[in-house]
Design a protein around this motif. Structure first.
Motif, short mmCIF file in Angstrom:
data_model
loop_
_atom_site.label_atom_id
_atom_site.label_comp_id
_atom_site.label_asym_id
_atom_site.label_seq_id
_atom_site.Cartn_x
_atom_site.Cartn_y
_atom_site.Cartn_z
N HIS A 6 33.15 93.64 -5.51
CA HIS A 6 31.94 94.42 -5.61
C HIS A 6 31.50 94.82 -4.21
O HIS A 6 31.57 94.02 -3.27
N PRO A 7 31.02 96.05 -4.03
CA PRO A 7 30.55 96.47 -2.70
C PRO A 7 29.28 95.71 -2.29
O PRO A 7 28.42 95.41 -3.11
N TYR A 8 29.22 95.42 -1.00
CA TYR A 8 28.01 94.85 -0.39
C TYR A 8 27.74 95.69 0.87
O TYR A 8 28.05 95.29 1.98
N LEU A 9 27.22 96.88 0.66
CA LEU A 9 27.20 97.89 1.71
C LEU A 9 25.78 98.19 2.21
O LEU A 9 25.41 99.35 2.40
N VAL B 96 31.51 103.42 2.99
CA VAL B 96 32.95 103.26 3.15
C VAL B 96 33.67 104.47 2.58
O VAL B 96 33.36 104.94 1.48
N GLU B 97 34.62 104.99 3.35
CA GLU B 97 35.56 106.00 2.86
C GLU B 97 36.93 105.35 2.73
O GLU B 97 37.28 104.46 3.52
N LEU B 98 37.70 105.79 1.76
CA LEU B 98 39.10 105.39 1.66
C LEU B 98 39.98 106.60 1.93
O LEU B 98 39.83 107.63 1.28
N ALA B 99 40.86 106.48 2.91
CA ALA B 99 41.76 107.58 3.26
C ALA B 99 43.19 107.11 3.05
O ALA B 99 43.54 105.99 3.43
N PRO B 100 44.06 107.93 2.44
CA PRO B 100 45.42 107.49 2.16
C PRO B 100 46.20 107.19 3.43
O PRO B 100 46.13 107.94 4.41
N THR C 130 43.32 100.39 -5.06
CA THR C 130 42.28 100.51 -6.07
C THR C 130 42.85 100.36 -7.48
O THR C 130 44.07 100.41 -7.68
N LEU C 131 41.96 100.19 -8.43
CA LEU C 131 42.37 99.96 -9.82
C LEU C 131 43.15 101.13 -10.39
O LEU C 131 44.09 100.96 -11.17
N ASP C 132 42.76 102.36 -10.02
CA ASP C 132 43.38 103.55 -10.61
C ASP C 132 44.08 104.44 -9.59
O ASP C 132 44.48 105.56 -9.91
N GLY C 133 44.23 103.96 -8.36
CA GLY C 133 44.91 104.74 -7.33
C GLY C 133 44.09 105.84 -6.72
O GLY C 133 44.59 106.63 -5.91
N THR C 134 42.79 105.90 -7.06
CA THR C 134 41.91 106.92 -6.48
C THR C 134 41.13 106.34 -5.31
O THR C 134 40.93 105.12 -5.23
N ASP D 187 38.25 105.51 -4.43
CA ASP D 187 36.89 105.13 -4.80
C ASP D 187 36.66 103.68 -4.36
O ASP D 187 37.24 102.76 -4.93
N PRO D 188 35.82 103.45 -3.33
CA PRO D 188 35.60 102.08 -2.85
C PRO D 188 35.08 101.13 -3.92
O PRO D 188 35.33 99.92 -3.84
N ALA D 189 34.39 101.65 -4.93
CA ALA D 189 33.87 100.79 -5.99
C ALA D 189 34.99 100.27 -6.89
O ALA D 189 34.75 99.37 -7.71
N LYS D 190 36.21 100.83 -6.76
CA LYS D 190 37.32 100.44 -7.61
C LYS D 190 38.39 99.64 -6.86
O LYS D 190 39.51 99.48 -7.36
N ILE D 191 38.05 99.12 -5.68
CA ILE D 191 39.03 98.33 -4.94
C ILE D 191 39.41 97.09 -5.75
O ILE D 191 38.54 96.35 -6.22
N LYS D 192 40.71 96.87 -5.90
CA LYS D 192 41.19 95.69 -6.62
C LYS D 192 41.82 94.66 -5.69
O LYS D 192 41.93 93.48 -6.04
#
Length: 417
Positions: free
Chosen positions: A259-262, A267-271, A304-308, A310-315
């Motif tokens: 879970h984010p604690y921001l 946070v940005e995620l860049a490939p 991430t959970l779905d490969g996108t 999205d910082p909220a989906k980090i697994k």
């Protein structure tokens, strides 16, 4: 903290950094590029100096520290005193699974790298105007009224019985000091697993007082190590992700979901490379008022959970960018190898991939029970490493894999070193 769709800082962030020399050119251009660690260090500390920062340093409201480098060069920073500790306390006090132990006044017992213990001992010695002792006393290892550090040896696999009995006695003191017999254990997952191994080896279970809550936050915790801890403890076991310069950014719940604690961050995620599903973390943070970081590449990678992106989906926080291994199918991270190992056998404890050439590798490993893996598991793991890395791989069962000078394990060794 809100962020523009293109990752650029918002007006309130720009207002916070416009007088810092490092950012003047970006402010004038109206565009902030990704901030690399080398840029932070270039011209330090003049590239950060403002009248407000100079006053804070004079008043003792800011201090110079070094980042806790694992296998890479450490970076000089400016931050408020006890910045990381306060970030930890803030998160512990609000975490839905373990805030009860904070509110109950539990002492925090820290079982982690010897470098962390030595840092506390140096700070305390400096306060007394003394040189730190080579074998710090309990009082030397206390950072405040709530937290003290246990470990005084580099490699936990080499703890002797006297080391373990002393640590268990100090843990028991923390438990006895609480009306409900509670304490909070802060640890490296590896160090706690080693402690359990030693307790079992010497039959010291009667001397061990289980904690009321556990956080592991110091390094990558392998799947199998987390499983091992869950087998031995009924209390919540929480992972925190963060760094010396940023504080903590994400926390897990007791089921392992992040879970984010921001607070004061984005946070940005860049490939890392297109299509790899592996992302860099790029962080904007004004949590540290003396050294706000805008679009800072932290050096960490995640999936991430779905490969996108999205910082909220980090697994999974997958390890360090500098430790990525190139393969024909794209970059391989520490977390990728760990997931493979965990899927083949829960018995592997420490593992390290030695890259001998572009075509060959050796996977050294230890096990929790000291026995080598079964032949079918050896074959499956060797095949899996070849599929993952593009290298032929043989397995090397060992009784011991040495820990690094930082007190943390390196998952990758290149050229057989």
């Amino acid at each position: 903290m809100k962020v523009s769709p293109d990752g650029q800082p918002t007006a309130d962030v720009i207002a916070r950094v416009k007088d810092i020399p490092l950012y003047r050119e970006a402010v004038a251009r109206g565009h902030f590029p990704v901030l690399e660690k080398a840029e932070i260090a270039r011209g330090f500390p003049d590239n950060w100096m403002t009248p407000a920062l100079a006053a804070a340093l004079d008043a003792g409201e800011a201090e110079f520290v070094l980042s806790t480098g694992t296998n890479h060069a450490r970076m000089q920073l400016i931050r408020p005193p006890y910045f990381l500790l306060k970030s930890y306390y803030r998160l512990w006090s609000t975490h839905p699974d373990i805030k009860e132990t904070w509110e109950a006044g539990c002492r925090r017992v820290s079982l982690t790298t010897v470098l962390a213990t030595e840092h506390v001992a140096r700070v305390n010695a400096k306060k007394r105007g003394e040189e730190p002792r080579p074998d710090p006393r309990p009082a030397d290892r206390r950072i405040d009224a709530r937290t003290f550090y246990l470990n005084t040896r580099l490699d936990p696999a080499l703890w002797e019985r006297a080391d373990v009995e002393r640590m268990l006695a100090e843990m028991a003191e923390a438990r006895q000091a609480h009306p409900q017999g509670w304490y909070h254990l802060d640890c490296s997952g590896y160090h706690l697993a080693h402690l359990l191994q030693k307790i079992n080896k010497w039959g010291l279970w009667d001397a061990f007082s289980p904690p009321a809550s556990i956080i592991h936050a110091y390094e990558f915790t392998p799947v199998n190590v987390r499983r091992y801890l869950q087998q031995h403890f009924a209390c919540p076991i929480i992972d925190l992700f963060g760094s010396t310069e940023l504080g903590y950014l994400f926390y897990s719940d007791r089921r392992g979901r992040y879970h984010p604690y921001l607070e004061d961050m984005s946070v940005e995620l860049a490939p890392v490379t297109e299509g790899s599903g592996l992302f860099h973390l790029i962080v904007t943070s004004v949590r540290n008022p003396h050294m706000p970081l805008v679009r800072y590449r932290s050096g960490d990678c995640a999936r991430t959970l779905d490969g996108t992106p999205d910082p909220a989906k980090i697994k999974q926080f997958s390890g360090r960018e500098k430790e990525l291994l190139e393969s024909p199918s794209g970059p391989v991270a520490q977390g990728d190898l760990d997931a493979l190992v965990g899927s083949v056998s829960p018995h592997v404890f420490v593992h390290q991939l030695r890259v001998l050439s572009p075509a060959e590798a050796v996977l050294a490993y230890t096990t929790f029970d000291g026995r080598p893996l079964a032949p079918r598991q050896v074959a499956a793991l060797g095949h899996g490493v070849r599929e993952l890395t593009g290298r032929r791989c043989v397995l090397d069962h060992r009784d011991h894999i040495a820990i690094g000078k930082s007190g943390k394990y390196a998952w990758l060794a290149r050229d057989g070193k």
